[in-house]
Structures are given as C-alpha cells and as structure tokens.
Motif scaffolding. Structure first.
Motif, short mmCIF file in Angstrom:
data_model
loop_
_atom_site.label_atom_id
_atom_site.label_comp_id
_atom_site.label_asym_id
_atom_site.label_seq_id
_atom_site.Cartn_x
_atom_site.Cartn_y
_atom_site.Cartn_z
N GLU A 166 0.83 -1.21 0.00
CA GLU A 166 0.00 0.00 0.00
C GLU A 166 0.87 1.26 0.00
OE1 GLU A 166 -3.67 2.00 2.57
OE2 GLU A 166 -2.89 0.02 3.11
N GLU A 167 1.92 1.27 0.84
CA GLU A 167 2.82 2.42 0.87
C GLU A 167 3.57 2.57 -0.45
OE1 GLU A 167 5.16 2.90 4.57
OE2 GLU A 167 4.05 1.13 5.26
N ALA A 168 3.94 1.42 -1.05
CA ALA A 168 4.61 1.47 -2.35
C ALA A 168 3.69 2.10 -3.39
CB ALA A 168 5.03 0.07 -2.78
N GLY A 169 2.40 1.74 -3.35
CA GLY A 169 1.45 2.32 -4.28
C GLY A 169 1.32 3.83 -4.12
N ILE A 170 1.29 4.29 -2.87
CA ILE A 170 1.19 5.74 -2.62
C ILE A 170 2.44 6.45 -3.14
CG2 ILE A 170 1.13 7.47 -0.78
CD1 ILE A 170 -0.53 5.44 0.86
N THR A 171 3.60 5.84 -2.91
CA THR A 171 4.86 6.42 -3.40
C THR A 171 4.84 6.55 -4.92
OG1 THR A 171 6.09 5.49 -1.52
CG2 THR A 171 7.36 6.12 -3.47
N ASP A 173 2.18 6.68 -6.80
CA ASP A 173 1.19 7.71 -7.17
C ASP A 173 1.82 9.09 -7.18
OD1 ASP A 173 -0.78 5.84 -7.46
OD2 ASP A 173 -1.62 6.10 -5.45
N THR A 174 2.64 9.35 -6.15
CA THR A 174 3.34 10.64 -6.08
C THR A 174 4.29 10.80 -7.27
OG1 THR A 174 3.26 10.55 -3.67
CG2 THR A 174 4.85 12.07 -4.64
N TYR A 178 4.00 13.67 -10.97
CA TYR A 178 4.95 14.63 -11.55
C TYR A 178 5.92 13.92 -12.50
CZ TYR A 178 3.21 17.21 -7.52
OH TYR A 178 2.39 17.81 -6.60
N LEU A 179 5.44 12.87 -13.19
CA LEU A 179 6.32 12.06 -14.01
C LEU A 179 6.86 12.84 -15.21
CD1 LEU A 179 7.52 9.28 -14.67
CD2 LEU A 179 5.43 8.78 -15.95
N ASP A 180 8.16 12.78 -15.35
CA ASP A 180 8.82 13.35 -16.53
C ASP A 180 9.33 12.18 -17.35
OD1 ASP A 180 10.35 14.55 -18.45
OD2 ASP A 180 11.33 15.96 -17.08
N THR A 181 8.67 11.89 -18.45
CA THR A 181 8.99 10.71 -19.24
C THR A 181 10.34 10.81 -19.93
OG1 THR A 181 7.75 11.62 -21.09
CG2 THR A 181 6.58 10.11 -19.62
#
Length: 918
Positions: A166-171, A173-174, A178-181
């Motif tokens: 669950e924590e990995a999923g939240i990380t 998501d963050t 702000y993903l820079d492809t």
C-alpha cells in the motif's frame, strides 16, 4: 612546450594543496572552500565509491538465480544471503560517502552521497534503511528533479521488498503525478508499478506498463528481462501469438543463456499449440535439444517438459520415466530436482499410490529451498496426505464392498478368492493407470470389471496393509481356523496376541513377492463381515462415501487452496448422492468457488439455496454478508446468558435461576442450550419446591425436548429414581436437599472450577459419600496427569507409543488457558450420567503451563471403548462445550502418553503423533 605545460601543472597541484590546507584550517563558506569540496567529493570520494558499489551490484546480481517455472520478478532484488559476501565492501562504500555528508556539507554532491548510501543499503537487503534514505533525499532536495524521481522509484522497490504494498502504491502515485517521461527513471517507475499489478493479479495493467517500460529504457538487459516477463504474462493470459513474439525477441537477443533456453522451451510448446502438430512433434523437438552440448546444463528441464507432454496425453508410464530421468540428471539445480520430485508425487497421488506419493513429497521438501514460494503449500499437502489418503481409501473400500454385495453369494466368494490370490502373486508396487473419470476412484457396479490396480481395494497395497493392521488391533494374530471370531477369545487375550510374533513369522508384512495366504485369509474374513448385505448397511456405507467426498472437498478448499479439486469433489458428491445431508454446505461452497471462475454456475447454486432453502443460514449469508458475523455475536450472547444462569445455580441463587431461565427462553426462543437451560430451571425448582413441582418440571422437559440426546435421557433417569424413592422424597420440604446420611442421596451439586496444576487430593473417609451419584457434575481439582503417582511415566519423555493398551482417555484440548470450563465440564458430566452407570467414568482437568487446558475423560479399558465414547459424544459437543468451536479440539490418548504431555510443545508433538497413528 611539453616542459612548460608540465611545470604549470605541477604548480597547479602545489597551489591546490596549499588551498586545501588553508581550507581545512578555516570553516568559512567561501567560493574557494566550496570549490575544493566539490572537487574532492566528486573526483575522489564519490567516483571511487561508485566503482565499488557497481562491483558489488554485479556480484550480487550474478549470484541471483531466476526460476523460469514461475513468473520472474521485474527486478532481481538482493536477499540477505546473496548480499552477505558483499557486505564488507558495501560498508566501505557507506563509510566513504559519509565523509561527503559529514565533512563536505558545502559541496553540491551531498545529494549524490545520500543516493549512494540509500542504494548501498538496498543492495545489503536492508530495505527499511534504504527506503528512509530515499525518502530523505526526495524531501530535502526539491531542485534535483532527476534524483527525486529516481529516489521515488527506488523507494517503491524497497517498500515492495518489505511487502508494504500500500505504501509502495502511494509512493508511485506521487511519482506518476509529476512524471517526466524524458528522465531515465521513467522506465523504472513503469516497471515497478507493473510489479504491484502482478502481485495483485492484474495482468492486463501489468502488461501495458511493462510494454511502456521496454520502450522507455536504455538498459538493454532490463529490456530483455521485461520482454521475457511479458512473454510469460501473455502466455498465462492465453495470448499465445503475443507470447511467442516476446519469447522470440529474447531468443534473438543477448539474453543470459538460461533465460534464452527457457524462452526457447516455451516457444516449442506454443508452436505446437498454435499449429496442428501433435505431442510427438513437440517431444521430437525437445529430444533434439539434448543433442546440443550447450544444453547439457538444462537436461533436467528438457526431460521435465517431455514428462509433462506425456502426462498431458495420458501416457503416465513414459511420463514417470521422464520425470525420474529429470530428477536423476539434475545436479546443480535443486529447484528443478525438487520440481521433478513434485511431478512424480502428484502422478503417484493421482494413481492412489499414497506411500510412493508421500515419499516423493518428502524428497521434494528436502531438496527445495525453503524460500521457494510454493514450499509451504507442498509442506501442507505432504503433512496432510494421510488425511487425503484416508478419505480416498474409504471411498475405494466402500465402493468395492458395495460391488461385492451386489454379486450372488457363490460368485462373491469366488470373486474375493480370485482377487486375493491374484494380489498375492503380484509384485508390490505395480499399478494401473488412473481412473478415466478424473476422480481418484471410479464407481463400481455389478457388471463392471474391478477398478484399475491401484484403485480396487483388494489390489491397493496400502489399503490392504491398513486393513490388516486394523484387523490385528481388534482380533490379534488369530490362527487360520474355523470360528476365528468365537467369543471364547477374550479382548485381553486378543490384545496379548496382537503384541506377540511367533518366531520366523512377520505378521502383517506384505513382501515384494506378495502376501502370505494366512494374511490374505484374515483379510478376506475381515472384509466379508463388512460387506453391506442389508438396506441399513448399504445406507451406512453410502454415508461413509458421502462424508469422505465432503471431507475431500473441504480439504482441497481449506487446506490446499485447490479450488478445482474442491469443485470436482463436491460435484461428484452431489452426482452420486443428491440427497446427502451435506448438500446445503456443498451448494454454498460451490456458489463461493464458482463466483470468479464461472458466475453462471455460481448463480445456479445460489438459486437452489434461495429458492429451495430460503430459511437456511447459507441463504441468509448470501443475502446478507454480515449475517454470519451477527449470528456469531448472537451465539456469544446466548452463551454468556447461559453462563450467567449456570453461575447463579452454582451460587445457590435458585429463585434468580428460575426467573433468568424464563427470561432467556423468551429472548432467544428455541436454541441449542434450551434443554440444558430447562434442566437448570428444573433443578432450581427442586431446591425451592416440593417433589410434585420438581416432578412436573422434569416431565415438562421430557415432553418439550423428546429428541434431545443430552438432557432428556438424564431427566428420564431422575424420574426412574423418583418412582423408586417416592415415599422418602415426598416428606421433604424441598425435593432436593443437602446431603443427609439418613436418606438416599439424589443430586450431586456442581462446584466452582479450580484451575491449577495441583495433584489430586484424596478424599477423607468422611467426605467420600457427600455427593449424590445421579447428577455427578462435581468438578474435581485439576490434576497434573492420571499417572501422577507413577514417576516413571512422567519422566519418560522420549516419545509416544501404544504400549499402554489398557488405559485410554478421551481428551478435549482447549487452546485458551483463561477460559473457565465449569459449565462445559458440567455438560460432559451430564452426558456421562445419561450414558454410563454412576461413577463409571470421570472427567478431570489438566493445565499445561498456562498454555492449554485438557479435559480428560476416562478411564477406558480399550481403544474400542474410548473410540465408541468419542463417536457418541462428538455429535453433542456443540451443546456440551460453552466455548467457540475454534477454541477446542479432541483426541484419544493412553494414560502413559498423557503423562508425557506437560506443555504446549509436547502437546503439538502428540497431536502430530495422534494424527499419524489413529
């Protein structure tokens, strides 16, 4: 020219050294000091640290071995074992870069230092530390866009390794927010998110993300690895063409040889499935692989694939040969050897050859590493194989006996003789192919030929061995003579005979050349008496088969998590016995099992329950998912109410008991404790009113609960006592009074429970008859064991045995040491008084080091007696025990063995011994 350059360079070095010395002596934040810190941090400390880190990473990943029989993970994550050889080097890396953090704080490379510290912890498999450092880097260096994105990707990997999904999923998501492809870590974020989807069995989302990761990465080995995983996922989801293409890309790439070989094997299977080529074509291709010397390392895998192909087409003999070759030729790959053993175990299990199957399961467990994801499932199956074999043997035996029962008597005798002679002449271990029905045993009929060798009871070596063992336990080693079951053979003599073996005679042993005539004759007679020749016996036989199928379904569903086998067992039960007593739970279990697999089938079973049995708890559970929880809460409330009434009775608050009984009956209506509550009310009436009122209360109880098997027989005993002593009892002010030595005793009152480990106290002569023999509910003090006066029994903790064959106890094992068992023991006393003469058996309590409580009932003089007691009391345990069913279990034990069970560990060992012995 060169001389001038050299001179200037030497001067620069000298000048730099002076600056370094000066900067070391000053703490001022100057342009010069920052420049020198940047210079030394980057080109001295971080450069060397990176080289060391990359070397450790290569060594750790080189030691990692993928298992291509299951989905490979997105990343080859280190384990503590893999990292151990590199820990010293990684500690040096951390020590080096800590200098940048602590002494070069003015440089612009502190963030790089933190990243290396975090990655070094990750490579050491210290994932918690790694996630914390990556998190610190992300939060404290907002301008470092590239490193922040990479830090989130690595943090998510560390959290996944810690199973903190669950924590990995939240990380993630963050990170995606702000993903820079354009950044290099974008591919890692796609791949890491794909791993989460794989764990959640969301294959379509995982495939989409992995495809994006392959396109985004500039790391060729990562692209190859993810392409192989994509091939596995596509194959798993039935997309054969797409899977073939991904495997082909791996074969043509610079993939590790093991991965490329596995991709080649997978392609061979897919080619045959997508073409009209038969299994023979696939086997030939696999055999061709053996000709290439480069494939010698993978001979075990090739033969396993050959075995799988033969097994799929039903050629079990050739499949067995291939699996055996795979196991024999597997030298450097323990997992592959273990898989070959598992294949053989499953093959023998499907043929009903349980001893062989158990042997190969045990071999697999010895070879497979405990880190193997399926290890616990294999261990569970091997540990419970005895249960599985027992239920399958019951089905086989009863089907065989029913088939014999349908034959004319002269033909039946001839058939049994032929079968036993045929078996004695046959080498052990031979077996035919599994039944074509797909079920463990085929149904027999009068016209049918005997089932395949391993299925027919008299041709099943394990079943025969068990049958002979049971025969010996009951009858001993009887001579081959007429009237072998004659009553002149006492049970004591039979037990004595069972423990004797004549010189040169190995009774009960089935040799490789067959079984002795004497042994087979004993078996023949033993089975003859069990052939169901009457309608009632046939019904009883059918019930045994139905219960065995029901147990098999529950076993596959709850123990092995094998939904398909559970479905087959349940549906075979309904097919053969549509009116079975188990049909409601079977309908409900099939409804649940089919919900995801086949919603239409689930709907069929749901409709049966709702339309035909709307008032059943199963229908109510379907309509209201919270029904079971509320029912459990209501049952707990009912139990608490009963305990209150019982407590009032113990405290002699009889008027309170009578009013409480009325209130409880009004609130809960008819329930499983109704008869017991009415009994407490009747006893309270007897203590507060004359005989007539007490007698009417007993009669009302008998009339209201005529089918109750726990209380009504007891009330009828009381009525018989009253009729025999009416004159004396009619003169009393109250029907039930305290003990009067001048009157015949009637009721023995229950006493508060004492939970301790004290030894039993011997009653004084004056106290020996202060209790009435009819209502023997008194709770004796807890004792250490029934063998407390036998120090030798307590001292012998070397193991368990059946040496003590004349002292048996029935035991209720309660897992919670805090539960007060007075009311439950009161119920056991009620059952004992209703079914046995006064004081014939007693129940006592044994506390195990504040871990468990054992209620042991006895003494019984033989295993048959205690087994008969268990069979009688077990259907009533839900009424007798005033605690949740999951809190207790039951077993049988000898007095000697009970003396050895003194703590929780010994209890666990005995239960394992009991399951294997009884």
């Amino acid at each position: 020219m060169k001389t001038g350059i050299l001179y200037n360079f030497k001067g620069f070095i000298l000048f730099t050294g002076v600056l370094v010395t000066a900067s070391c002596g000053s703490q001022k934040d100057t342009v010069t000091s920052r420049g020198m810190q940047n210079l030394t941090a980057r080109y001295n400390i971080l450069y060397n640290a990176r080289i060391m880190l990359e070397e450790s990473e290569r060594n750790i990943l080189a030691s990692y071995q993928d298992n291509y029989d299951r989905l490979i993970p997105v990343y080859r994550e280190p384990s503590e074992a893999l990292s151990q050889p590199e820990n010293k080097n990684l500690d040096k890396v951390i020590e080096k870069v800590n200098v940048v953090v602590n002494e070069k704080a003015q440089s612009q490379y502190v963030d790089d230092a933190y990243f290396l510290i975090a990655k070094a912890n990750h490579l050491k498999a210290q994932y918690f530390n790694a996630s914390e450092f990556f998190d610190y880097l992300y939060k404290n260096y907002p301008e470092e866009k590239e490193k922040r994105q990479a830090a989130l990707a690595w943090k998510a990997r560390a959290l996944i390794a810690l199973d903190r999904f669950e924590e990995a999923g939240i990380t993630l998501d963050t990170a995606f927010k702000y993903l820079d492809t354009d950044r290099r870590s974008a591919a890692d974020l796609y791949a890491t998110r794909a791993q989460l989807h794989i764990y959640a069995k969301e294959d379509k989302q995982a495939i989409s993300l992995l495809e994006r990761a392959v396109r985004a990465t500039d790391n060729k080995q990562s692209a190859i690895r993810w392409s192989y995983l994509l091939g596995q996922l596509q194959e798993l989801n039935g997309n054969k063409q797409a899977a073939y293409q991904f495997y082909t890309s791996v074969v043509k790439s610079n993939a590790p040889f093991g991965m490329a070989f596995s991709a080649r094997l997978n392609r061979i299977g897919l080619e045959d499935e997508m073409s009209e080529n038969g299994p023979a074509h696939r086997i030939q291709k696999l055999l061709n692989l053996l000709k290439d010397d480069k494939n010698r390392e993978f001979i075990d895998q090739i033969y396993r694939e050959i075995g799988n192909t033969y097994a799929h087409q039903g050629d079990y003999e050739k499949a067995r040969e291939a699996y055996e070759t795979a196991a024999r030729r597997s030298i450097n790959n323990p997992e592959q050897k273990g898989f070959a053993y598992l294949d053989l175990a499953e093959l023998y299990l499907s043929e009903g050859r349980y001893e062989k199957s158990k042997s190969y399961f045990d071999s697999a467990l010895r070879v497979l590493p405990k880190e193997y994801p399926g290890y616990s499932a294999v261990d569970k199956k091997a540990s419970n194989l005895d249960i599985l074999a027992d239920r399958l043997s019951i089905i086989s035996r009863e089907d065989t006996l029913q088939m014999l029962a349908r034959l004319p008597e002269n033909e039946r005798e001839e058939r049994i003789t032929q079968l036993t002679k045929g078996r004695s002449a046959e080498p052990s271990g031979t077996t035919g192919s599994p039944a074509s029905t797909g079920m463990p045993f085929a149904t027999t009929s009068v016209q049918a030929q005997p089932p395949a060798d391993g299925k027919f009871y008299f041709n099943n070596r394990l079943a025969l061995s068990q049958g002979f063992s049971d025969f010996k336990k009951r009858w001993g080693n009887r001579k081959l003579e007429d009237n072998w079951r004659r009553s002149l053979k006492s049970s004591t003599e039979a037990i004595s005979n069972a423990n004797q073996t004549h010189p040169g005679q190995d009774a009960g042993k089935i040799t490789s050349s067959g079984t002795s005539v004497k042994t087979m004759e004993d078996l023949r007679q033993s089975f003859l008496k069990d052939i169901p020749l009457t309608k009632a016996q046939f019904v009883a036989s059918d019930k045994k088969i139905a219960s065995a199928y029901f147990d098999l379904g529950n076993f596959y569903k709850d123990i092995l998590d094998d939904d398909q086998q559970a479905i087959e067992s349940y549906e075979e039960l309904l097919r053969r016995f549509p009116g079975t007593d188990h049909k409601l739970p079977v309908y409900y279990n099939l409804y649940r099992l089919y919900q995801e697999k086949d919603p239409d089938k689930a709907g069929e079973y749901k409709a049966i329950l709702l339309n035909k049995y709307p008032d059943s708890p199963f229908s109510k559970s379907i309509l209201d998912p919270n029904y079971s929880q509320r029912a459990n809460e209501q049952e707990l409330a009912l139990t608490r109410s009963y305990e209150e009434v019982y407590s009032n009775y113990l405290n002699k608050e009889y008027n309170t008991v009578k009013s409480a009984v009325s209130a409880l009956q009004q609130e809960y209506g008819h329930n499983k404790f109704s008869a017991q509550v009415a009994y407490l009310g009747a006893l309270a009436t007897g203590h507060t009113q004359k005989l007539e009122a007490f007698e009417q209360a007993l009669k009302a109880l008998i009339t209201t609960y005529p089918d109750d098997q726990l209380i009504t027989p007891l009330a009828q005993q009381h009525m018989s006592y009253i009729n025999a002593n009416r004159e004396a009892m009619s003169h009393r002010d109250f029907a039930l009074v305290g003990y009067d030595r001048h009157e015949q005793p009637f009721v023995e009152e229950p006493e508060p429970q004492i939970v301790s480990a004290a030894a039993p106290q011997k009653a004084k002569p004056d106290e020996a008859q202060t209790q009435d023999p009819i209502v023997a509910d008194a709770v004796e003090p807890a004792v250490q064991s029934p063998d407390a006066d036998n120090p030798g029994a307590l001292a012998n903790t070397s193991g368990f045995s059946q040496n003590d064959s004349t002292r048996y106890y029935f035991v209720v094992n309660v897992s919670d040491p805090r539960i007060n068992l007075s009311s439950s023991r009161f119920g056991i006393g009620q059952f004992n008084r209703a079914n046995y003469r006064p004081n014939a058996i007693k129940h006592q309590l044994k506390a195990l080091n504040n871990q468990n409580q054992l209620i042991f009932v006895g003494l019984f003089g033989s295993r048959e007696e205690v087994t008969r007691y268990a069979e009688q009391i077990m259907p009533l345990m839900k009424q007798i025990m005033k605690i949740p069913a999951e809190k207790y279990s039951t077993f049988i034990i000898t007095g000697e063995n009970l003396g050895k069970v003194n703590d929780g560990e010994a209890l666990e060992k005995y239960i394992e011994y009991y399951q294997n012995t009884y």
